[in-house]
Design a protein around this motif. Structure first.
Motif, PDB file in Angstrom:
ATOM      1  N   ASP A 109      -8.311  11.995   6.929  1.00  0.00           N
ATOM      2  CA  ASP A 109      -7.703  11.129   5.916  1.00  0.00           C
ATOM      3  C   ASP A 109      -7.767  11.855   4.581  1.00  0.00           C
ATOM      4  O   ASP A 109      -8.824  12.334   4.179  1.00  0.00           O
ATOM      5  N   ARG A 114      -8.553   5.229   3.621  1.00  0.00           N
ATOM      6  CA  ARG A 114      -7.487   4.588   2.844  1.00  0.00           C
ATOM      7  C   ARG A 114      -6.790   3.514   3.676  1.00  0.00           C
ATOM      8  O   ARG A 114      -6.685   3.632   4.899  1.00  0.00           O
ATOM      9  N   ARG A 115      -6.260   2.500   2.983  1.00  0.00           N
ATOM     10  CA  ARG A 115      -5.641   1.372   3.678  1.00  0.00           C
ATOM     11  C   ARG A 115      -4.505   1.808   4.609  1.00  0.00           C
ATOM     12  O   ARG A 115      -4.300   1.254   5.670  1.00  0.00           O
ATOM     13  N   THR A 145     -11.794   3.830  13.153  1.00  0.00           N
ATOM     14  CA  THR A 145     -12.546   3.486  11.942  1.00  0.00           C
ATOM     15  C   THR A 145     -13.772   2.647  12.288  1.00  0.00           C
ATOM     16  O   THR A 145     -13.878   2.110  13.387  1.00  0.00           O
ATOM     17  N   ASP A 157      -5.626   5.467  -3.224  1.00  0.00           N
ATOM     18  CA  ASP A 157      -5.398   4.520  -2.130  1.00  0.00           C
ATOM     19  C   ASP A 157      -4.454   3.441  -2.648  1.00  0.00           C
ATOM     20  O   ASP A 157      -4.832   2.592  -3.430  1.00  0.00           O
ATOM     21  N   THR A 217       0.789  -1.235   0.000  1.00  0.00           N
ATOM     22  CA  THR A 217       0.000   0.000   0.000  1.00  0.00           C
ATOM     23  C   THR A 217       0.823   1.289   0.000  1.00  0.00           C
ATOM     24  O   THR A 217       0.346   2.298  -0.485  1.00  0.00           O
ATOM     25  N   GLN A 271     -13.961   4.073   6.910  1.00  0.00           N
ATOM     26  CA  GLN A 271     -12.716   3.317   7.128  1.00  0.00           C
ATOM     27  C   GLN A 271     -11.493   3.963   6.486  1.00  0.00           C
ATOM     28  O   GLN A 271     -10.384   3.835   6.962  1.00  0.00           O
ATOM     29  N   ALA A 313     -12.210  -0.087   2.791  1.00  0.00           N
ATOM     30  CA  ALA A 313     -11.897   1.280   2.373  1.00  0.00           C
ATOM     31  C   ALA A 313     -13.162   2.125   2.186  1.00  0.00           C
ATOM     32  O   ALA A 313     -13.156   3.115   1.465  1.00  0.00           O
ATOM     33  N   HIS A 315     -13.226  -3.413  -4.279  1.00  0.00           N
ATOM     34  CA  HIS A 315     -12.612  -2.566  -3.244  1.00  0.00           C
ATOM     35  C   HIS A 315     -11.369  -3.241  -2.699  1.00  0.00           C
ATOM     36  O   HIS A 315     -11.354  -4.462  -2.540  1.00  0.00           O
ATOM     37  N   TRP A 346      -6.412  -6.892  -3.510  1.00  0.00           N
ATOM     38  CA  TRP A 346      -6.529  -5.681  -4.329  1.00  0.00           C
ATOM     39  C   TRP A 346      -6.808  -6.066  -5.773  1.00  0.00           C
ATOM     40  O   TRP A 346      -6.431  -7.135  -6.231  1.00  0.00           O
TER      41      TRP A 346
END
Ligand code: SF4
Lengths: 500, 212
Positions: free
Chosen positions: B99, B138-139, B116, A298, A247, B136, B132, B173, A291
């Motif tokens: 965020d 972004r990772r 979150t 993101d 990420t 929650q 996401a 997602h 993913w």
């Protein structure tokens, strides 16, 4: 620094090509290695049995896992095309690498295109198989391993010895020494006065690697699964270094063997139950990331998937041997293997140790070399690996098949072309063993009977290993006997199913 | 490479379709028949078994509980996903970092905590899944800070099994499945919690008032 160096010159996996019995002889004399291995394999083995026993439908999950993989493998061309389409649609770029050299060239070029000279890596057996770190180093690119065990191995200029716990051959004192002596050369040095408590060592690794993660622009990973329908990749891990690599960087490059495909999202419901329990013996591993291509704002902006053959299609061409491609790299077979426990991972001379290595390496590389020819004999054929395998790979069956190939030669596929290999010389003893084995295969009833007997009467097993193994085993402990063999379970439940 | 694959599969009949290769899905959808309360109880038990700190409360108590957990931790700053219900943090005395795409990993490294929601929580494995979504974020925000408070709404999010969890999730997602804080057993198989992810994971299970 005391080193457990097992007669494996060089750091490239392919450099270690001593035949199995010789490499194993060296490690069986190493008391520390054997002690560590016994402790580790027995601990994981017992935990795994408990985690598996929690699910009363384990047999059905296992059968479904095997069937999904078989469906995928029999139609791999279809699923590969589908995967390429779905990954591309989701914003990823797909590359095809027929062998290690091509994969290394592709990845090196992709890294060079970013202008970066450093990459962070999450543990991946595929990149270890192709020697990616060495290839990148030649191009002046530093690849930092971020899995704790891989970090220990990399800092110690060493080779991994277990799929799941690659530094299983190192004890805490050695790890502290490696950190103290080597961390500074790679980045943030070890804290002053670092002790040997696992918690302190993990903290030192966290600090050392955090610097790398926060500045990394390129991440390199493998994947546990790729979903053909949706183009989703899945990485299953414990430490969080995987999440960091997946990420934080701007560019992500995943190198994945073509056999890692599953057809649908739903299929993950089987493997996400089978893998954690077989592997780390947990209900679920701490982190799983999925993913699909790239996501807006993101994670990485660029995603590259390098699909790796490197002997997999040769393996696929073998009707008996192709089941090895079902493997989900859980390492359960290592932990029950009496030969692995004695010999250690390095003796298998590749990224893939233990029973799975004994059937995968000779197929990926061919049985031409002396290491590859000896690997099918690195087994007592006790069958414990088959009983625990979550995708029911009949490892003993493939071992016997490969022994036959070594002894008798015959037609194989090598690097995509048909070839005829000559019988191995000087294998008179093996030839005799083969005759018996072939008889068993020609009489399926006898094989089944033999396996049932093996599962029920393990304590009567010989204390010494047959074949070349005899020279390097003195005693061995026998694996725990599974309550019911897979074949028995299969016969029983298939019968029941008809009545539903 | 596709040519190689096809040659390798010369033994597969040309007219065989993938679905001709049977897959029996006769494994269980769930491992047990549970009431809502039992399901939530199992989730709490399994989360705790993997060393997450589990708290339970009603919706009215949530803001005070979050404020207390942040204060006990000594957290001075917290990352806030764009769609986090504002009342959750209403009582917390902390600096808030919304965020945003511009936040670098280094920015996040300087923040103490993150709060979150979640997409799904799986009782049988003690797993929370983030997708996401708006509450929650972004990772990276649940990865870099060392302290994660995750709010599970029992009625909406808790399912029994992995099978049910996957059905609810959208593969488009990016997903993060979390089962306890990060861990390693790489050093002599001693389990150490907390390597790279948040070393402290606190899960708050919120029950509707009606459920008692
Ligand atoms: S062969 Fe089976 S048991 Fe061994 S690593 Fe692969 S999946 Fe696991």
């Amino acid at each position: 620094m005391s080193r457990t160096y097992l007669g494996m010159p060089g750091s490239h996996p392919a450099a270690s090509r001593a035949p199995f019995p010789e490499a194993a002889a060296a490690s069986t004399q190493d008391a520390q290695l054997r002690g560590n291995l016994r402790h580790a394999t027995h601990t994981i083995r017992a935990k795994r049995a408990k985690a598996v026993a929690e699910l009363d439908d384990w047999g059905a999950l296992r059968a479904a896992g095997a069937a999904i993989k078989d469906r995928t493998l029999r139609h791999l061309d279809h699923y590969l095309e589908r995967l390429e389409e779905s990954v591309t649609r989701a914003g990823g770029t797909v590359h095809w690498a027929v062998d290690a050299a091509e994969a290394n060239r592709i990845v090196t070029r992709l890294v060079q295109d970013t202008g970066e000279r450093e990459v962070v890596k999450v543990k991946s057996m595929a990149t270890q198989e192709i020697g990616l770190n060495e290839a990148l180093a030649e191009a002046g690119i530093s690849a930092y391993e971020t899995d704790l065990a891989e970090l220990i191995v990399q800092l110690g200029d060493d080779l991994p010895s277990h799929i799941l716990v690659p530094a299983i051959h190192r004890n805490r004192g050695e790890i502290r020494d490696i950190f103290r002596e080597r961390m500074a050369a790679w980045g943030r040095p070890a804290p002053d006065g670092l002790g040997d408590e696992p918690r302190e060592l993990a903290e030192a690794a966290r600090l050392h690697l955090r610097e790398k993660f926060l500045s990394a622009k390129v991440g390199i990973s493998g994947a546990n699964f790729m979903v053909a329908d949706t183009g989703t990749l899945v990485v299953v891990e414990s430490e969080g270094n995987g999440r960091m690599c997946l990420t934080l960087p701007e560019t992500l490059i995943s190198v994945v063997g073509i056999e890692k495909i599953v057809p649908t999202w739903q299929d993950l419901e089987v493997f996400l139950q089978l893998l954690p329990r077989s592997s780390t013996a947990e209900r679920m591993n701490p982190y799983t990331s999925t993913w699909t291509g790239t996501a807006d704002g993101d994670g990485p902006r660029d995603f590259h998937l390098v699909l790796l053959d490197n002997g997999r299609t040769d393996t696929l061409a073998d009707r008996v041997g192709r089941q090895a491609l079902r493997c989900i790299r859980c390492s359960a077979c290592l932990n029950v293997c009496p030969v692995y426990e004695r010999a250690g991972g390095h003796a298998y001379g590749s990224a893939y140790p233990g029973p799975i290595g004994a059937i995968l390496t000779p197929q990926l590389r061919g049985v031409g070399g002396s290491l590859e020819a000896s690997l099918p004999y690195a087994s007592s054929l006790c069958g414990a690996c088959y009983e625990v395998c979550p995708v029911a790979i009949d490892i003993p069956e493939v071992l016997i098949h490969l022994r036959e190939r070594v002894v008798e030669g015959g037609e194989v596929t090598l690097r995509g072309s048909k070839a005829v290999i000559k019988p191995a010389k000087g294998h008179a003893a093996e030839r005799a063993a083969m005759r018996a084995a072939r008889w068993a295969l020609d009489h399926p009833g006898a094989l089944r009977g033999g396996q049932r007997l093996a599962a029920r009467t393990r304590r009567f097993h010989p204390k010494r290993l047959p074949g070349p193994g005899r020279a390097w085993t003195d005693t061995r402990e026998l694996p725990e006997v599974p309550a019911e063999s897979f074949r028995d379970w299969w016969a029983r439940t298939r019968g029941e199913r008809g009545e539903k | 490479m596709l040519g190689r694959v096809r040659r390798a599969l010369a033994d597969v009949p040309r007219d065989e379709r993938p679905q001709d290769q049977p897959v029996a899905r006769d494994y269980r959808r769930t491992h047990g028949d549970r009431t809502h309360a039992e399901r939530v109880g199992l989730l709490a038990e399994n989360l705790a078994d993997y060393r997450a700190d589990v708290h339970r409360c009603g919706p009215a108590e949530l803001p005070a509980l979050i404020a207390r957990l942040l204060a006990e931790r000594g957290a001075r700053s917290v990352v806030v996903p764009a769609g986090l219900p504002p009342e959750w943090l209403a009582e917390a005395d902390v600096e808030r970092l919304p965020d945003a795409a511009e936040n670098t990993a280094r920015d996040l490294d300087a923040v103490d905590s993150v709060v979150t929601g979640c997409a799904v929580a799986i009782a049988e494995t003690g797993t929370i899944v983030l997708d996401a979504g708006p509450d929650q974020g972004r990772r990276r925000i649940t990865l870099v800070p060392d302290h994660h408070i995750c709010v599970v709404r029992a009625r909406d999010h808790v399912v029994d099994s992995v099978v049910q969890g996957l059905e609810r999730l959208d593969p488009a997602h990016p997903l993060t499945w979390i089962s306890g804080p990060s861990a390693t057993s790489d050093i002599e198989l001693d389990r150490v919690e907390g390597v790279h992810g948040p070393r402290t994971l606190e899960v708050i299970i919120v029950e509707d008032a009606a459920e008692g």
